[in-house]
Motif scaffolding. Structure first.
Motif, PDB file in Angstrom:
ATOM      1  N   SER A 177       0.821  -1.212   0.000  1.00 57.98           N
ATOM      2  CA  SER A 177       0.000   0.000   0.000  1.00 57.98           C
ATOM      3  C   SER A 177       0.856   1.263   0.000  1.00 57.98           C
ATOM      4  O   SER A 177       0.457   2.287  -0.558  1.00 57.98           O
ATOM      5  CB  SER A 177      -0.961  -0.003   1.185  1.00 57.98           C
ATOM      6  N   GLU A 178       2.026   1.223   0.620  1.00 61.79           N
ATOM      7  CA  GLU A 178       2.924   2.381   0.613  1.00 61.79           C
ATOM      8  C   GLU A 178       3.542   2.619  -0.751  1.00 61.79           C
ATOM      9  O   GLU A 178       3.881   3.748  -1.096  1.00 61.79           O
ATOM     10  CB  GLU A 178       4.037   2.196   1.647  1.00 61.79           C
ATOM     11  N   SER A 179       3.681   1.563  -1.539  1.00 63.48           N
ATOM     12  CA  SER A 179       4.282   1.717  -2.863  1.00 63.48           C
ATOM     13  C   SER A 179       3.246   2.100  -3.917  1.00 63.48           C
ATOM     14  O   SER A 179       3.524   2.021  -5.103  1.00 63.48           O
ATOM     15  CB  SER A 179       4.999   0.430  -3.278  1.00 63.48           C
ATOM     16  N   GLY A 180       2.080   2.507  -3.494  1.00 64.84           N
ATOM     17  CA  GLY A 180       1.070   2.961  -4.446  1.00 64.84           C
ATOM     18  C   GLY A 180       0.088   1.885  -4.848  1.00 64.84           C
ATOM     19  O   GLY A 180      -0.641   2.032  -5.831  1.00 64.84           O
ATOM     20  N   GLY A 181       0.041   0.778  -4.135  1.00 66.04           N
ATOM     21  CA  GLY A 181      -0.925  -0.274  -4.431  1.00 66.04           C
ATOM     22  C   GLY A 181      -0.476  -1.255  -5.493  1.00 66.04           C
ATOM     23  O   GLY A 181      -1.238  -2.108  -5.909  1.00 66.04           O
ATOM     24  N   VAL A 182       0.764  -1.121  -5.952  1.00 62.44           N
ATOM     25  CA  VAL A 182       1.287  -2.028  -6.969  1.00 62.44           C
ATOM     26  C   VAL A 182       2.246  -3.001  -6.298  1.00 62.44           C
ATOM     27  O   VAL A 182       3.233  -2.596  -5.686  1.00 62.44           O
ATOM     28  CB  VAL A 182       2.021  -1.250  -8.086  1.00 62.44           C
ATOM     29  N   ALA A 183       1.937  -4.283  -6.392  1.00 60.66           N
ATOM     30  CA  ALA A 183       2.782  -5.302  -5.770  1.00 60.66           C
ATOM     31  C   ALA A 183       3.579  -6.029  -6.843  1.00 60.66           C
ATOM     32  O   ALA A 183       3.047  -6.343  -7.907  1.00 60.66           O
ATOM     33  CB  ALA A 183       1.928  -6.303  -5.011  1.00 60.66           C
TER      34      ALA A 183
END
Length: 138
Positions: A75-81
């Motif tokens: 979630s901290e990385s913008g929602g991209v896993a």
């Protein structure tokens, strides 16, 4: 590493499910299972069971913490896993689910065993009371 652990966890869940089904229905195997559970609850059995349950509870908490940590990182990385996080998240989630299921089923088995024993004791006492009543009344 994950495959062996998941096989072990699925095996434990399957064994517990069979025990619950055996305790739930009045089959001849029920007596054997109740006797085995009675034997396992004597001596150091309860201490070992509580130690194993506490260890699994700590592992469950650790896995849940790891899962939450992966989720917050995503979630901290913008929602991209990335794919590694997705695989780790899925494995940790499955591991947490299986451990939680094992702990829950162990509690269900313990309660079913307790109520089965209480039912047997109550039936035995009622049969004795009926016999004494019929002897005094006849």
């Amino acid at each position: 590493m994950f495959v062996e652990m998941f096989q072990l966890l699925f095996t434990i869940v399957s064994i517990e499910a069979v025990l619950i089904l055996t305790l739930g229905f009045g089959t001849p195997a029920r007596r054997v299972v109740v006797k085995l559970l009675d034997i396992s609850k004597q001596g150091r059995g309860p201490l070992v069971a509580k130690t194993v349950a506490a260890t699994m509870l700590v592992l469950f908490g650790s896995v849940m913490y790891s899962t939450i940590q992966i989720n917050t990182r995503v979630s901290e990385s913008g929602g991209v896993a990335n794919s590694t996080d997705q695989v780790m998240f899925a494995n940790r989630l499955l591991e947490a689910f299986l451990m939680g299921t094992i702990l829950f089923l162990a509690m269900v088995i313990d309660r079913m065993h307790y109520y089965t024993r209480e039912l047997q004791i109550t039936r035995r006492n009622l049969e004795i009371a009926v016999k004494t009543k019929s002897k005094t009344g006849a």
